[in-house]
Design an enzyme around this catalytic site. Structure first.
Site, PDB file in Angstrom:
ATOM      1  N   GLY A 239      -9.786  -8.365  -1.121  1.00 13.66           N
ATOM      2  CA  GLY A 239      -9.365  -9.474  -1.963  1.00 13.66           C
ATOM      3  C   GLY A 239      -9.590  -9.240  -3.727  1.00 13.66           C
ATOM      4  O   GLY A 239      -9.108  -9.887  -4.431  1.00 13.66           O
ATOM      5  N   GLU A 281     -13.546  -5.709   3.268  1.00 17.71           N
ATOM      6  CA  GLU A 281     -12.180  -4.954   3.806  1.00 17.71           C
ATOM      7  C   GLU A 281     -11.270  -4.837   2.485  1.00 17.71           C
ATOM      8  O   GLU A 281     -10.159  -5.066   2.182  1.00 17.71           O
ATOM      9  CB  GLU A 281     -11.478  -5.621   4.372  1.00 17.71           C
ATOM     10  N   GLY A 283      -9.109  -3.233  -0.297  1.00 17.21           N
ATOM     11  CA  GLY A 283      -7.853  -2.499  -0.558  1.00 17.21           C
ATOM     12  C   GLY A 283      -7.873  -1.961  -2.018  1.00 17.21           C
ATOM     13  O   GLY A 283      -7.938  -0.780  -2.387  1.00 17.21           O
ATOM     14  N   ARG A 284      -7.004  -2.962  -2.780  1.00 16.38           N
ATOM     15  CA  ARG A 284      -6.429  -2.773  -3.670  1.00 16.38           C
ATOM     16  C   ARG A 284      -7.662  -2.233  -4.816  1.00 16.38           C
ATOM     17  O   ARG A 284      -7.473  -1.389  -5.656  1.00 16.38           O
ATOM     18  CB  ARG A 284      -6.116  -3.983  -4.375  1.00 16.38           C
ATOM     19  N   ARG A 320       6.397  -4.339  -6.369  1.00 17.51           N
ATOM     20  CA  ARG A 320       5.657  -5.311  -6.752  1.00 17.51           C
ATOM     21  C   ARG A 320       6.316  -6.240  -8.005  1.00 17.51           C
ATOM     22  O   ARG A 320       6.256  -7.324  -7.610  1.00 17.51           O
ATOM     23  CB  ARG A 320       4.193  -4.830  -7.165  1.00 17.51           C
ATOM     24  N   TYR A 324       6.780  -9.937  -6.208  1.00 17.14           N
ATOM     25  CA  TYR A 324       5.805 -10.623  -6.881  1.00 17.14           C
ATOM     26  C   TYR A 324       5.672 -11.007  -8.209  1.00 17.14           C
ATOM     27  O   TYR A 324       4.908 -11.623  -8.618  1.00 17.14           O
ATOM     28  CB  TYR A 324       4.515 -10.035  -6.710  1.00 17.14           C
ATOM     29  N   CYS A 350      21.123  -0.606  -7.098  1.00 24.16           N
ATOM     30  CA  CYS A 350      22.082  -1.572  -7.373  1.00 24.16           C
ATOM     31  C   CYS A 350      21.586  -3.183  -6.853  1.00 24.16           C
ATOM     32  O   CYS A 350      22.071  -3.394  -5.894  1.00 24.16           O
ATOM     33  CB  CYS A 350      23.705  -1.109  -6.516  1.00 24.16           C
ATOM     34  N   GLU A 351      20.850  -3.577  -7.561  1.00 28.13           N
ATOM     35  CA  GLU A 351      20.259  -5.013  -7.438  1.00 28.13           C
ATOM     36  C   GLU A 351      19.766  -5.260  -8.976  1.00 28.13           C
ATOM     37  O   GLU A 351      19.017  -4.542  -9.628  1.00 28.13           O
ATOM     38  CB  GLU A 351      18.817  -5.018  -6.611  1.00 28.13           C
ATOM     39  N   TYR A 378      -0.437  -0.659  -2.810  1.00 32.55           N
ATOM     40  CA  TYR A 378       0.854  -1.389  -2.626  1.00 32.55           C
ATOM     41  C   TYR A 378       1.878  -0.872  -3.074  1.00 32.55           C
ATOM     42  O   TYR A 378       3.002  -1.535  -3.711  1.00 32.55           O
ATOM     43  CB  TYR A 378       0.566  -2.640  -2.775  1.00 32.55           C
TER      44      TYR A 378
HETATM   45  C1  PLP Z   1      -4.345  -6.785   2.753  1.00 30.52           C
HETATM   46  C2  PLP Z   1      -5.726  -7.253   3.594  1.00 30.52           C
HETATM   47  C3  PLP Z   1      -6.769  -6.788   3.125  1.00 30.52           C
HETATM   48  C4  PLP Z   1      -7.023  -5.882   1.613  1.00 30.52           C
HETATM   49  O1  PLP Z   1      -6.701  -6.887   0.440  1.00 30.52           O
HETATM   50  P1  PLP Z   1      -6.862  -6.399  -1.010  1.00 30.52           P
HETATM   51  O2  PLP Z   1      -6.613  -7.468  -1.812  1.00 30.52           O
HETATM   52  O3  PLP Z   1      -6.023  -5.155  -1.125  1.00 30.52           O
HETATM   53  O4  PLP Z   1      -8.514  -5.995  -1.366  1.00 30.52           O
HETATM   54  C5  PLP Z   1      -8.099  -6.941   3.565  1.00 30.52           C
HETATM   55  N1  PLP Z   1      -8.020  -7.827   4.785  1.00 30.52           N
HETATM   56  C6  PLP Z   1      -7.037  -8.182   5.246  1.00 30.52           C
HETATM   57  C7  PLP Z   1      -6.824  -8.828   6.516  1.00 30.52           C
HETATM   58  C8  PLP Z   1      -5.733  -7.670   4.666  1.00 30.52           C
HETATM   59  O5  PLP Z   1      -4.571  -8.412   5.213  1.00 30.52           O
END
Ligand code: PLP
Length: 422
Positions: A239, A281, A283-284, A320, A324, A350-351, A378
């Site tokens: 997150g 966890e 990601g981004r 994105r 969003y 075409c949108e 993403y």
């Molecule tokens: C998408 C997701 C993440 C990663 O979130 P980021 O904002 O990209 O860090 C971690 N845990 C779970 C369960 C997710 O669905």
């Protein structure tokens, strides 16, 4: 520092001009910086040195095998959300024993696959899922390690589509139901209750909501301990946000420092000094600023109210903005001195929703190159083939070397699985 900088007026990825990349590999192209990627992971890893901690990269942000391989070699585990993602981890040489499996709708087949590979933990999101997993594990003569995804009900103050920790969310088990759900899990014979997890949302620039969520998880760990249910790990989710050009996040080291300080104080005071493994966890914050989307201007169109800069990348390459209303920074590859005008940067699809950036001051002409910055997360993983558009080539730049890590799709690939009725 950023690994995407102007050198003599031309934007580079590490040591290579993006104009050279466009010449050699075409556009649209996703271009990643190896140093930026590994540096982002190392920020987490360095803050965890000497601790029982595991960084499980949330690979739905970008699941290219080369990226997984680079992270696996640095010790990363992986947070997966499908059986397909587990197969990617294995194909990239990652260790399934460092995999955690998130998601609200795990199928029987996916559970079997994950149990076969003896993954670290299932992050379970509902009571029916507990029962299904118990049955599947039992049928295989195994025990499944589980964690419950608890919904701590803290407001992450982010876009509603990426806020996941509120009461109205489809994710996780309500905080008030957590104890009862743990009791259910502990009574099931083929489950091994091993941890607790949460994931409150994405693109958080401030760590206060994350630390608030931590406090709620700790409260539950204490309550469970009092009932004889002892957890081995605590997973705070991902997150942490990135700077899309509109504000910088708290540095990873600062956030992890504050988090470990709270955990240490709690362990000393209330947890009898007992160890607890900490899982992240992200990601981004690992891949987001390690990638750009390189695109070429096709046409300039002067509409009645707006000027449009029509480029060869579109919402199928980067969803994105359309999905969003995300603001993504657009920069020219070659800096020019002459006057800029206001443009909407749009793709050929075409949108009306097919836009990449709105109301931007740009100095552009047909044939010019633009980059959408911080497009590493993403981006490609959400790309589609809408309008029978092949997905972009993916490249990793390492110093002055460019590696193709996914070839551009050609249209024949896109309908290869289709057939007409005989
Ligand atoms: C998408 C997701 C993440 C990663 O979130 P980021 O904002 O990209 O860090 C971690 N845990 C779970 C369960 C997710 O669905």
């Amino acid at each position: 520092m950023s690994h995407f900088e102007y050198q003599n007026g031309v934007l580079h990825a590490e040591g290579v001009a993006l104009s050279t990349i466009a010449e050699n590999y075409g556009t649209p192209a996703y271009v990643y910086s190896k140093s930026q990627l590994t540096g982002n992971f190392d920020a987490y890893a360095n803050a965890c040195v000497g601790r029982d901690a595991l960084v499980c990269y949330a690979m739905k942000a970008n699941s290219n095998l080369a990226i997984l391989d680079l992270l696996a070699r640095r010790g990363a585990g992986f947070d997966i959300v499908s059986g397909g993602e587990l197969l990617r981890v294995i194909a990239a040489g990652g260790d399934p024993k460092k995999v955690i499996f998130s998601g609200v709708g795990k199928s029987v087949e996916e559970m079997r696959l994950a149990l076969t590979h003896d993954i670290l933990c299932f992050n379970v999101e509902s009571i029916p899922e507990l029962h299904r997993l118990n049955e599947v594990a039992g049928s295989m003569g195994k025990k499944a390690r589980i964690s419950l995804r608890v919904n701590p009900n803290v407001d992450a103050k982010t876009h509603p589509y990426i806020a996941t920790g509120l009461k109205a969310s489809k994710f996780g088990v309500a905080f008030d139901d957590a104890l009862e759900t743990y009791r259910t899990a502990a009574a099931l014979p083929h489950l091994d209750v091993s941890g607790i997890d949460c994931h409150i949302g994405s693109q958080l620039l401030d760590d206060a909501p994350l630390l608030e969520a931590l406090d709620k998880l700790i409260e539950l760990i204490d309550a469970l301990g009092a009932e004889g249910i002892h957890l081995h790990h605590l997973d705070i989710g991902g997150g942490l946000g990135i700077d899309y050009g509109d504000g910088a996040p708290v540095p990873v080291g600062d956030y992890l420092g504050r988090l470990f300080k709270r955990i240490d104080a709690w362990r000393a005071q209330k947890h009898g000094g007992k160890p607890i493994k900490v899982i992240f966890e992200p990601g981004r914050s690992i891949v987001g600023n390690a990638g750009v989307l390189l695109t070429r201007v096709e046409f300039i169109k002067h509409g009645e109210e707006k000027n449009f800069c029509i480029v060869d990348a579109a919402m199928n390459d980067m969803a994105r903005p359309a999905m969003y209303q995300a603001w993504m920074d657009m920069q020219p590859v070659v800096k020019t001195e002459s006057d800029a005008a206001m443009f909407d940067v749009v793709g050929p699809i075409c949108e009306s929703g097919d836009w990449l950036a709105r109301d931007r001051e740009l100095n552009v002409a047909p044939g010019d190159l633009l980059v959408m910055k911080t497009a590493g997360a993403y981006g490609m993983t959400m790309a589609s083939n809408y309008n029978t558009r092949g997905r972009a080539v993916e490249l990793i730049v390492d110093g002055d070397k460019v590696h193709i890590v996914r070839q551009r799709e050609n249209p024949a690939d896109l309908f290869a699985l289709e057939s007409v009725i005989k």
